[in-house]
Write a protein that holds these residues in place. Structure first.
Motif, short mmCIF file in Angstrom:
data_model
loop_
_atom_site.label_atom_id
_atom_site.label_comp_id
_atom_site.label_asym_id
_atom_site.label_seq_id
_atom_site.Cartn_x
_atom_site.Cartn_y
_atom_site.Cartn_z
N VAL A 141 0.77 -1.17 0.22
CA VAL A 141 0.02 -0.09 -0.01
C VAL A 141 0.77 1.24 0.16
CG1 VAL A 141 -1.94 -1.21 1.12
CG2 VAL A 141 -0.25 -0.30 2.67
N SER A 180 -15.45 1.48 -4.40
CA SER A 180 -14.45 1.26 -3.48
C SER A 180 -14.55 -0.15 -2.77
CB SER A 180 -14.97 2.16 -2.25
OG SER A 180 -13.94 2.07 -1.20
N ILE A 184 -10.98 -2.45 -2.94
CA ILE A 184 -10.41 -3.22 -1.48
C ILE A 184 -10.51 -4.62 -1.85
CG2 ILE A 184 -12.48 -3.25 -0.26
CD1 ILE A 184 -8.85 -2.10 0.69
N ILE A 286 -8.97 -4.56 6.88
CA ILE A 286 -8.70 -4.03 5.79
C ILE A 286 -9.96 -3.49 5.21
CG2 ILE A 286 -7.80 -4.17 3.53
CD1 ILE A 286 -5.51 -6.18 4.88
N GLY A 290 -10.90 0.35 4.37
CA GLY A 290 -10.90 0.84 3.03
C GLY A 290 -12.16 0.89 2.17
N TYR A 291 -13.35 0.81 2.85
CA TYR A 291 -14.46 0.77 2.25
C TYR A 291 -15.13 2.22 2.23
CZ TYR A 291 -19.57 -0.32 1.14
OH TYR A 291 -20.81 -0.42 0.53
N PRO A 294 -12.51 6.16 1.20
CA PRO A 294 -12.20 6.42 -0.12
C PRO A 294 -13.59 6.98 -0.70
CG PRO A 294 -11.02 4.50 0.59
CD PRO A 294 -12.02 4.54 1.50
N CYS A 412 -3.67 5.88 9.78
CA CYS A 412 -3.99 4.85 8.73
C CYS A 412 -3.41 4.40 7.81
CB CYS A 412 -5.39 5.70 7.92
SG CYS A 412 -5.85 4.87 6.73
N GLY A 414 -3.70 2.63 5.07
CA GLY A 414 -4.07 2.63 3.47
C GLY A 414 -4.31 4.12 3.32
N ALA A 418 -5.80 5.12 -0.25
CA ALA A 418 -6.88 6.06 -0.59
C ALA A 418 -6.51 7.09 -1.67
CB ALA A 418 -7.30 6.40 0.88
N GLN A 421 -6.10 5.89 -4.95
CA GLN A 421 -7.45 5.38 -5.75
C GLN A 421 -8.31 6.51 -6.15
OE1 GLN A 421 -9.40 2.65 -3.08
NE2 GLN A 421 -11.29 3.49 -3.81
#
Length: 466
Positions: A141, A180, A184, A286, A290-291, A294, A412, A414, A418, A421
């Motif tokens: 990541v 998203s 992920i 995760i 990650g849902y 973003p 965080c 990720g 994010a 993405q």
């Protein structure tokens, strides 16, 4: 995730606060808000959260001790004293304090997340165990590893956006949630496109219900069977667990097959191998992290752009340029994170007496840095309430004044994923369609699954790129 426990707009919270006012704690901190002000805070948060906190800090200073009525205190903070903080320098010291002094996994959150995500989740680990798991996952990541996902992100966004011009209006946030989820699942588990229809529904259902108000009430009542008597949650959790364990078992049967994803890193960890249950715990962490965030970031960026003509023109020009630059788009995202961070609050539980500057925090104190109030502080930003991406063309955001992803060892994991993405999602959207606001007024801030989202879904009109 920590912020989800404190900003969910529960009317139960307000009602209990009103009912318990007569029994309020007698030891209100000198100069801090009384019961009337606390009631006003509770009433204002669901409607104008940023302004409500700003008004509180402007009146009482950048460190505000809040004494809650006993019943509400037990519900929200296990009976601890609560401190709201806007002081950026103090917050930086707090977030970098050792875990044995200031813990990011306070007890109330731990009860909820252990039940959901497992006791080895990255959310709950601290010290060396946390550092080890974080170090294992970081190569997927960060940096050049992110580029492997670019083509998938762009292609998925193109499929989604092409139909927008055929609709009178488009609510962006639900579409971003679906994107998203696909991203992920790819990053974590390399789920093939053909299997997305099997993986997405149970995960969508679980991640919607997990941070809900109903979940918090049921966890509080679990001793009388509130969790056992909830077949929907048990079904969703079982389905997601089964998908993950089946995938782990498949990979263990075929160790010669490598995957460029997070689970592959965890399964091939050097030293003591991670057992299946711990890999499962990390997958759920995760997925949870990650849902929604973003999707919220992409939606708020679009919501802000369509109400800021000069910024929309500059971002669109860059997205349609031939050199694939993303300098201005990155500035748009940083400014969006400043004004509309995914979470309103961070949380640290003081385990040992701690003195930061002139402020002393006894053991057990729950300290809540208010992210958005830091980001709107006039000492840190000129014209702080205006959406001006140009401010981040002139200077890079610092970890003192810009904390949308937290800080310290629990920052965080990720965050860069994010940004990567959403940068490519936004570039693809602006390349394919012209966007316009349906209503020129700012969309209200709503809190859903603990994340701040556009109250009208970031609704826009889309037309073919001119």
């Amino acid at each position: 995730m920590a912020a989800a426990d404190y900003l969910e707009p529960h009317w139960v919270w307000v009602e209990e606060l009103v009912m318990d006012t007569q029994n309020a704690m007698p030891d209100v901190a000198p100069g801090g808000p009384g019961i009337a002000q606390v009631l006003r805070l509770a009433w204002g948060l669901p409607r104008r959260p940023a302004a409500t906190f700003d008004n509180l800090f402007d009146r009482y200073g950048d460190v505000v001790w809040v004494s809650l009525p006993p019943l509400v205190s037990r519900i929200l903070s296990d009976g601890s004293r609560v401190v709201l903080v806007r002081d950026a320098a103090l917050i930086k010291l707090l977030l970098t304090a050792p875990a044995e002094v200031a813990s990011a996994t306070e007890p109330r959150q731990r009860k909820l997340e252990t039940l959901l995500w497992g006791d080895r989740s990255l959310f709950l680990l601290e010290g060396p165990p946390h550092s080890r798991v974080r170090k294992l996952m970081m190569p997927r990541v960060r940096g050049e590893a992110l580029t492997q996902w670019r083509q998938f992100i762009v292609a998925s966004t193109e499929r989604e956006v092409r139909g927008w011009v055929d609709e009178p209006t488009v609510a962006v946030f639900p579409r971003m949630l679906d994107l998203s989820m696909e991203v992920i699942l790819k990053v974590a588990l390399s789920v093939p496109d053909s299997a997305m229809s099997r993986w997405k529904p149970p995960w969508r259902d679980l991640l919607k219900i997990a941070p809900s108000a109903q979940m918090q009430v049921r966890v509080a009542l679990r001793s009388v069977g509130a969790m056992r008597l909830w077949p929907r949650f048990r079904r969703d959790l079982h389905m997601c667990n089964q998908l993950v364990f089946d995938e782990i078992a498949r990979r263990r049967r075929h160790p010669e097959l490598e995957h460029n994803d997070l689970v592959d890193l965890l399964m091939r960890a050097d030293g003591e191998p991670l057992p299946d249950n711990e890999i499962r715990d990390q997958v759920l962490a995760i997925m949870a992290g990650g849902y929604d965030p973003p999707a919220a970031l992409a939606s708020w960026a679009i919501e802000r752009l369509v109400r800021t003509p000069h910024a929309l023109a500059a971002a669109t020009a860059e997205a349609r340029g031939s050199d694939q630059q993303t300098t201005y788009l990155n500035a748009v995202l940083q400014e969006t994170l400043r004004l509309r961070p995914p979470f309103m609050l961070l949380a640290r539980r003081i385990r040992e007496p701690l003195t930061l500057g002139e402020h002393h925090f006894p053991a057990g104190t729950l300290v809540l840095p208010v992210i958005q109030s830091v980001h709107r502080h006039p000492d840190l930003y000129d014209d702080p309430e205006s959406f001006r991406p140009e401010r981040f063309l002139q200077q890079r955001p610092t970890t003192k004044q810009h904390i949308p992803f937290g800080g310290g060892e629990h920052r965080c994991l990720g965050d860069r994923l994010a940004i990567f993405q959403v940068t490519h999602v936004l570039a693809t959207v602006l390349r394919l369609v012209d966007l316009a606001a349906v209503d020129p007024r700012d969309e209200p801030v709503h809190v859903e699954a603990g994340v701040q989202i556009p109250g009208n879904g970031a609704t826009v009109r889309a037309s073919r790129a001119g």
